[in-house]
Design a protein around this motif. Structure first.
Motif, PDB file in Angstrom:
ATOM      1  N   ALA A 177     -40.467  10.291  13.834  1.00 47.42           N
ATOM      2  CA  ALA A 177     -41.850  10.377  14.326  1.00 47.42           C
ATOM      3  C   ALA A 177     -41.915  10.404  15.852  1.00 47.42           C
ATOM      4  O   ALA A 177     -42.993  10.557  16.417  1.00 47.42           O
ATOM      5  CB  ALA A 177     -42.669   9.202  13.796  1.00 47.42           C
ATOM      6  N   GLY A 178     -40.769  10.232  16.520  1.00 49.50           N
ATOM      7  CA  GLY A 178     -40.760  10.211  17.984  1.00 49.50           C
ATOM      8  C   GLY A 178     -41.357   8.932  18.540  1.00 49.50           C
ATOM      9  O   GLY A 178     -41.914   8.927  19.630  1.00 49.50           O
ATOM     10  N   MET A 179     -41.261   7.830  17.797  1.00 48.31           N
ATOM     11  CA  MET A 179     -41.881   6.562  18.192  1.00 48.31           C
ATOM     12  C   MET A 179     -40.838   5.458  18.347  1.00 48.31           C
ATOM     13  O   MET A 179     -41.124   4.295  18.056  1.00 48.31           O
ATOM     14  CB  MET A 179     -42.891   6.127  17.128  1.00 48.31           C
ATOM     15  CG  MET A 179     -44.048   7.063  16.924  1.00 48.31           C
ATOM     16  SD  MET A 179     -45.269   6.878  18.195  1.00 48.31           S
ATOM     17  CE  MET A 179     -46.010   5.341  17.720  1.00 48.31           C
ATOM     18  N   LEU A 180     -39.639   5.776  18.781  1.00 44.64           N
ATOM     19  CA  LEU A 180     -38.608   4.750  18.938  1.00 44.64           C
ATOM     20  C   LEU A 180     -39.066   3.692  19.933  1.00 44.64           C
ATOM     21  O   LEU A 180     -39.485   3.991  21.046  1.00 44.64           O
ATOM     22  CB  LEU A 180     -37.306   5.365  19.431  1.00 44.64           C
ATOM     23  CG  LEU A 180     -36.372   5.914  18.368  1.00 44.64           C
ATOM     24  CD1 LEU A 180     -35.147   6.516  19.015  1.00 44.64           C
ATOM     25  CD2 LEU A 180     -35.988   4.861  17.379  1.00 44.64           C
ATOM     26  N   GLY A 181     -38.978   2.426  19.531  1.00 46.15           N
ATOM     27  CA  GLY A 181     -39.360   1.320  20.400  1.00 46.15           C
ATOM     28  C   GLY A 181     -40.846   1.076  20.454  1.00 46.15           C
ATOM     29  O   GLY A 181     -41.302   0.231  21.212  1.00 46.15           O
ATOM     30  N   ARG A 182     -41.623   1.807  19.674  1.00 45.78           N
ATOM     31  CA  ARG A 182     -43.078   1.626  19.685  1.00 45.78           C
ATOM     32  C   ARG A 182     -43.526   1.062  18.346  1.00 45.78           C
ATOM     33  O   ARG A 182     -42.827   1.133  17.342  1.00 45.78           O
ATOM     34  CB  ARG A 182     -43.767   2.949  19.954  1.00 45.78           C
ATOM     35  CG  ARG A 182     -43.424   3.507  21.307  1.00 45.78           C
ATOM     36  CD  ARG A 182     -44.203   4.735  21.582  1.00 45.78           C
ATOM     37  NE  ARG A 182     -43.795   5.308  22.864  1.00 45.78           N
ATOM     38  CZ  ARG A 182     -43.912   6.550  23.170  1.00 45.78           C
ATOM     39  NH1 ARG A 182     -44.421   7.407  22.303  1.00 45.78           N
ATOM     40  NH2 ARG A 182     -43.538   6.991  24.342  1.00 45.78           N
ATOM     41  N   LYS A 234     -36.397   1.963   8.842  1.00 47.10           N
ATOM     42  CA  LYS A 234     -37.470   1.946   9.847  1.00 47.10           C
ATOM     43  C   LYS A 234     -37.050   2.677  11.106  1.00 47.10           C
ATOM     44  O   LYS A 234     -37.850   3.379  11.724  1.00 47.10           O
ATOM     45  CB  LYS A 234     -37.860   0.504  10.170  1.00 47.10           C
ATOM     46  CG  LYS A 234     -38.637  -0.175   9.071  1.00 47.10           C
ATOM     47  CD  LYS A 234     -38.987  -1.590   9.460  1.00 47.10           C
ATOM     48  CE  LYS A 234     -39.688  -2.311   8.316  1.00 47.10           C
ATOM     49  NZ  LYS A 234     -39.979  -3.706   8.645  1.00 47.10           N
ATOM     50  N   TYR A 235     -35.785   2.504  11.501  1.00 47.52           N
ATOM     51  CA  TYR A 235     -35.276   3.187  12.683  1.00 47.52           C
ATOM     52  C   TYR A 235     -35.312   4.700  12.492  1.00 47.52           C
ATOM     53  O   TYR A 235     -35.756   5.438  13.377  1.00 47.52           O
ATOM     54  CB  TYR A 235     -33.846   2.723  12.975  1.00 47.52           C
ATOM     55  CG  TYR A 235     -33.139   3.543  14.019  1.00 47.52           C
ATOM     56  CD1 TYR A 235     -33.426   3.376  15.366  1.00 47.52           C
ATOM     57  CD2 TYR A 235     -32.184   4.495  13.665  1.00 47.52           C
ATOM     58  CE1 TYR A 235     -32.786   4.128  16.328  1.00 47.52           C
ATOM     59  CE2 TYR A 235     -31.539   5.254  14.617  1.00 47.52           C
ATOM     60  CZ  TYR A 235     -31.841   5.064  15.950  1.00 47.52           C
ATOM     61  OH  TYR A 235     -31.214   5.816  16.896  1.00 47.52           O
ATOM     62  N   VAL A 236     -34.870   5.166  11.335  1.00 49.89           N
ATOM     63  CA  VAL A 236     -34.862   6.607  11.058  1.00 49.89           C
ATOM     64  C   VAL A 236     -36.285   7.155  11.029  1.00 49.89           C
ATOM     65  O   VAL A 236     -36.565   8.229  11.583  1.00 49.89           O
ATOM     66  CB  VAL A 236     -34.113   6.893   9.734  1.00 49.89           C
ATOM     67  CG1 VAL A 236     -34.313   8.329   9.288  1.00 49.89           C
ATOM     68  CG2 VAL A 236     -32.644   6.585   9.897  1.00 49.89           C
ATOM     69  N   ALA A 237     -37.211   6.401  10.412  1.00 48.83           N
ATOM     70  CA  ALA A 237     -38.607   6.847  10.361  1.00 48.83           C
ATOM     71  C   ALA A 237     -39.214   6.916  11.761  1.00 48.83           C
ATOM     72  O   ALA A 237     -39.931   7.863  12.100  1.00 48.83           O
ATOM     73  CB  ALA A 237     -39.423   5.917   9.475  1.00 48.83           C
ATOM     74  N   ALA A 238     -38.923   5.915  12.602  1.00 49.13           N
ATOM     75  CA  ALA A 238     -39.443   5.918  13.970  1.00 49.13           C
ATOM     76  C   ALA A 238     -38.821   7.035  14.790  1.00 49.13           C
ATOM     77  O   ALA A 238     -39.490   7.668  15.604  1.00 49.13           O
ATOM     78  CB  ALA A 238     -39.173   4.571  14.629  1.00 49.13           C
TER      79      ALA A 238
END
Length: 147
Positions: free
Chosen positions: A96-101, A89-93
């Motif tokens: 996608a440029g959505m870390l922490g979202r 999930k961390y790698v996918a976020a």
């Protein structure tokens, strides 16, 4: 007498760190302890004997869970899978440029009447606590506050 002898053997196995065999003895001792508690209940009624059997069964259940190597391995595999899922999930976020979202788009807190009510209640108590803290800090410094 049988239960006492079995508990002695169980204690020796615990001292010698024979986890696999100790877990099997714990399962066997659970059945014997339940039978002992039922006999104590039938012969003496609710009393110390039943209470001691309940305490003994609780300790045996905790020890059986901690000692059983199959359960320990299963919990380790579950922890490893959970860590792998979190990493994916961390790698996918990150990609996608959505870390922490929130990736699902639903939002972290669903705003319905129930949640808004509890946010209001917590906010009111937080405000009251901060007001009390500031008023008490002013009154301790010798100033009087009106309001």
């Amino acid at each position: 007498m049988i239960n006492a002898a079995a508990l002695i053997v169980f204690g020796v196995m615990l001292l010698r760190d024979m986890r696999k065999h100790a877990a099997r003895w714990a399962y066997m001792l659970m059945a014997v302890t339940v039978a002992q508690g039922m006999l104590s209940l039938a012969l003496q009624g609710l009393g110390l004997g039943v209470g001691l059997s309940l305490v003994q069964i609780a300790i045996l259940v905790a020890l059986a869970i901690a000692l059983d190597p199959a359960l320990i391995g299963e919990r380790a595999v579950q922890r490893k899978l959970k860590r792998m899922d979190a990493h994916d999930k961390y790698v996918a976020a990150k990609d996608a440029g959505m870390l922490g979202r929130d990736l699902s788009g639903k939002g972290y807190v669903k705003l319905n009447v129930f949640n808004v009510f509890w946010l209001f209640v917590v906010g009111c108590f937080g405000g009251l606590a901060s007001k009390r803290f500031t008023i008490s800090s002013f009154s301790m410094s010798g100033r009087t506050v009106r309001g």
